[in-house]
Design a protein around this motif. Structure first.
Motif, mmCIF file in Angstrom:
data_model
loop_
_atom_site.group_PDB
_atom_site.id
_atom_site.type_symbol
_atom_site.label_atom_id
_atom_site.label_comp_id
_atom_site.label_asym_id
_atom_site.label_seq_id
_atom_site.Cartn_x
_atom_site.Cartn_y
_atom_site.Cartn_z
ATOM 1 N N SER A 2 0.934 -1.390 -0.056
ATOM 2 C CA SER A 2 -0.087 0.143 -0.032
ATOM 3 C C SER A 2 0.886 1.187 -0.064
ATOM 4 C CB SER A 2 -1.091 -0.010 1.296
ATOM 5 O OG SER A 2 -2.222 -0.247 0.675
ATOM 6 N N LEU A 3 1.814 1.343 0.496
ATOM 7 C CA LEU A 3 3.022 2.367 0.603
ATOM 8 C C LEU A 3 3.054 2.810 -1.057
ATOM 9 C CD1 LEU A 3 4.495 4.479 1.943
ATOM 10 C CD2 LEU A 3 6.428 3.047 2.219
ATOM 11 N N ARG A 4 3.453 1.517 -1.757
ATOM 12 C CA ARG A 4 3.773 1.825 -3.040
ATOM 13 C C ARG A 4 2.494 2.498 -3.880
ATOM 14 N NH1 ARG A 4 8.031 -1.268 -5.018
ATOM 15 N NH2 ARG A 4 7.450 -0.584 -7.203
ATOM 16 N N VAL A 39 -5.773 6.149 12.093
ATOM 17 C CA VAL A 39 -6.126 4.888 11.325
ATOM 18 C C VAL A 39 -4.875 4.023 11.449
ATOM 19 C CG1 VAL A 39 -6.227 4.422 8.728
ATOM 20 C CG2 VAL A 39 -7.399 6.470 9.663
ATOM 21 N N THR A 40 -5.124 2.765 11.570
ATOM 22 C CA THR A 40 -4.018 1.909 11.860
ATOM 23 C C THR A 40 -3.617 0.996 10.995
ATOM 24 O OG1 THR A 40 -5.623 0.375 12.849
ATOM 25 C CG2 THR A 40 -4.440 1.681 14.472
ATOM 26 N N ASP A 41 -4.496 0.800 9.700
ATOM 27 C CA ASP A 41 -4.239 -0.158 8.724
ATOM 28 C C ASP A 41 -4.044 0.834 7.313
ATOM 29 O OD1 ASP A 41 -4.169 -1.662 6.353
ATOM 30 O OD2 ASP A 41 -5.765 -3.109 7.320
ATOM 31 N N ILE A 42 -2.799 0.802 6.825
ATOM 32 C CA ILE A 42 -2.359 1.526 5.657
ATOM 33 C C ILE A 42 -3.249 1.354 4.268
ATOM 34 C CG2 ILE A 42 -0.451 -0.040 4.862
ATOM 35 C CD1 ILE A 42 1.186 2.310 4.241
ATOM 36 N N ASN A 43 -3.865 -0.003 4.373
ATOM 37 C CA ASN A 43 -4.670 -0.273 3.191
ATOM 38 C C ASN A 43 -6.100 0.861 3.471
ATOM 39 O OD1 ASN A 43 -3.388 -2.139 1.791
ATOM 40 N ND2 ASN A 43 -3.733 -3.361 3.635
ATOM 41 N N ASP A 44 -6.419 1.050 4.767
ATOM 42 C CA ASP A 44 -7.419 1.794 4.982
ATOM 43 C C ASP A 44 -7.294 3.298 4.776
ATOM 44 O OD1 ASP A 44 -9.154 -0.358 5.957
ATOM 45 O OD2 ASP A 44 -8.603 0.058 7.769
ATOM 46 N N ILE A 48 -8.929 5.999 1.988
ATOM 47 C CA ILE A 48 -9.483 7.453 2.495
ATOM 48 C C ILE A 48 -8.684 8.434 1.438
ATOM 49 C CG2 ILE A 48 -8.983 9.234 4.321
ATOM 50 C CD1 ILE A 48 -9.101 6.741 6.229
ATOM 51 N N ILE A 49 -7.485 8.295 1.284
ATOM 52 C CA ILE A 49 -6.831 9.511 0.415
ATOM 53 C C ILE A 49 -7.356 9.444 -1.156
ATOM 54 C CG2 ILE A 49 -4.862 10.242 1.588
ATOM 55 C CD1 ILE A 49 -3.180 8.435 -0.274
#
Ligand SMILES: C[S@@+](CC[C@H](N)C(=O)[O-])C[C@H]1O[C@@H](n2cnc3c(N)ncnc32)[C@H](O)[C@@H]1O
Length: 423
Positions: A2-4, A39-44, A48-49
């Protein structure tokens, strides 16, 4: 993964290429925004963005590098004032003079231009300065026109006495300068950046293109080229100038200004702008005049005068080095790099040849190779101001703020020492 995906989205939306600032910088910004949003999950967070322009804006505010200060690099502003006095005012101009500063960050650059205009005797009503940046926080700060000592970095601060009032630990810009600038939050890659916008006589676009990949850099330059009047002047950052190769620009005859005159003969028609149209034109149409022999953007970058003593072998090497700087200025980066390699093999001009190689690697979008070169320069010459300044910026871009600060302090000390020894 998800960072990618977030890096990809940032590149799509604002042009930021992750390799220019490093994934670490983007990852830190994402973590900070996730904390702020609980928010704790990077996928979430990625979702959002994708849906909320407000949160995307907040991430952009966190990830941008707002580094700027008044009269940054000095020479471009001296060249600008010279142009205003000798060309604009002398040429019976059609008013008003239109100037664009993009990106303007927290306002230091456009306010510097406003101070230059006041010093040149140009009335506020005779000039319009538009200042644009993607970051709402930066634009908000620019509007306050209140600055800490970090925004005043040179040794000559007489302008601060003339145009600012002390306000505790800060300095408040006087209203007559402040009112000369109109700020706008806008993305240079957004279609509305050029829509319904009249041409500018002067555009400052410094220290933005370094964060883009090549196609995005050219997209941005297409837009700037379309917005410039015939004979308009474009100022870029020192490592961004090679992008004008193959385009209808010639370097200003002003040392280290990194300013270029648009020699394209057609005016921009607001109603008929299409992306890349001017780029295609530019590729087939070469400048009317050859680039001037000197001074040129990479030339004089060591801050030394290069008057070779023709009685010595060293003078020949100096000629070779000067030739390498000229080739780099003309956009012949490979040939310039080859000459540097020759000098390095001959064990001559080591620091300056490494320095030019560093600039060439930086211009080619390879900060890691540039950093290696600049480190060699300061090994050979610990007081090499320009190399130290470049290292500071590269470390900052890589998220290494401690080293960035150390190099910045060393550069300041070197500058003082160099000034002390030069008289
Ligand atoms: C290092 S500052 C340069 C400021 C000033 N031009 C100078 O040289 O001192 C870079 C600025 O670019 C802005 N920026 C980044 N991407 C942008 C975009 N796509 N459109 C407009 N501004 C952008 C950032 O918000 C940041 O303020």
């Amino acid at each position: 993964m998800s960072l990618r995906a977030i890096e990809h989205l940032l590149k799509q939306k604002m042009g930021l290429h992750s390799s220019t600032v490093g994934s670490g910088t983007i990852s830190q910004a994402v973590k900070q925004r996730m904390r702020d949003c609980s928010v704790t999950d990077i996928n979430d967070y990625r979702n959002i963005i994708g849906q909320s322009t407000t949160e995307l804006g907040a991430l952009i505010d966190t990830v941008v590098i707002p580094e700027t200060w008044f009269f940054r690099d000095a020479h471009p502003f001296a060249a600008f004032s010279d142009w205003v006095r000798c060309e604009w005012l002398a040429g019976n101009p059609t008013l008003p003079l239109r100037i664009l500063s993009v990106p303007c960050s927290t306002g230091e650059e456009p306010y510097t231009l406003a101070m230059c205009l006041a010093d040149c005797g140009v009335a506020a009503s005779d000039a319009q300065i538009d200042a644009i940046d993607i970051s709402s926080i930066n634009i908000q700060k620019a509007g306050t026109a209140c600055y800490s000592s970090n925004s005043f970095r040179g040794t000559d601060l007489r302008f601060r006495d003339r145009y600012f009032d002390p306000d505790g630990t800060h300095f408040q810009l006087k209203d007559d300068i402040r009112d000369r600038v109109r700020f706008e939050k806008l993305n240079i890659l957004d279609p509305s950046f050029i829509e319904n916008r009249a041409n500018y006589h002067v555009i400052f676009c410094r220290n933005l293109l370094i964060y883009f990949d090549r196609p995005t850099q050219h997209r941005a330059i297409d837009r700037l080229e379309q917005l410039l009047t015939r004979n308009g002047i474009l100022f870029l950052g020192h490592s961004e100038t090679s992008l004008l190769r193959e385009r209808p620009f010639v370097a200003l005859d002003f040392s280290r200004s990194f300013g270029f005159r648009n020699v394209e003969n057609t005016e921009h028609k607001i109603t008929t702008t299409t992306p890349h149209s001017s780029r295609k034109q530019a590729q087939v149409r070469k400048p009317d005049k050859p680039a001037p022999a000197s001074p040129l953007p990479f030339a004089d970058n060591t801050g030394k005068s290069r008057q070779p003593d023709r009685n010595t072998v060293a003078a020949q090497d100096d000629d070779l080095l000067q030739r390498a700087f000229q080739l780099a200025d003309q956009g012949h980066l490979d040939e310039a790099a080859n000459l540097c390699e020759v000098l390095l093999r001959q064990q001559t001009g080591q620091a300056d040849a490494h320095y030019l190689l560093g600039l060439i690697r930086e211009a080619a979008g390879n900060p890691a190779a540039a950093e290696r070169m600049f480190r060699k320069v300061i090994y050979l010459n610990p007081d090499h101001y320009e190399a130290l300044a470049h290292l500071s910026v590269i470390c900052k871009q890589q998220g290494d703020t401690d080293d960035a600060q150390r190099f910045h302090e060393r550069a300041t000390r070197a500058q003082h020492r160099n000034q002390g020894t030069s008289g």
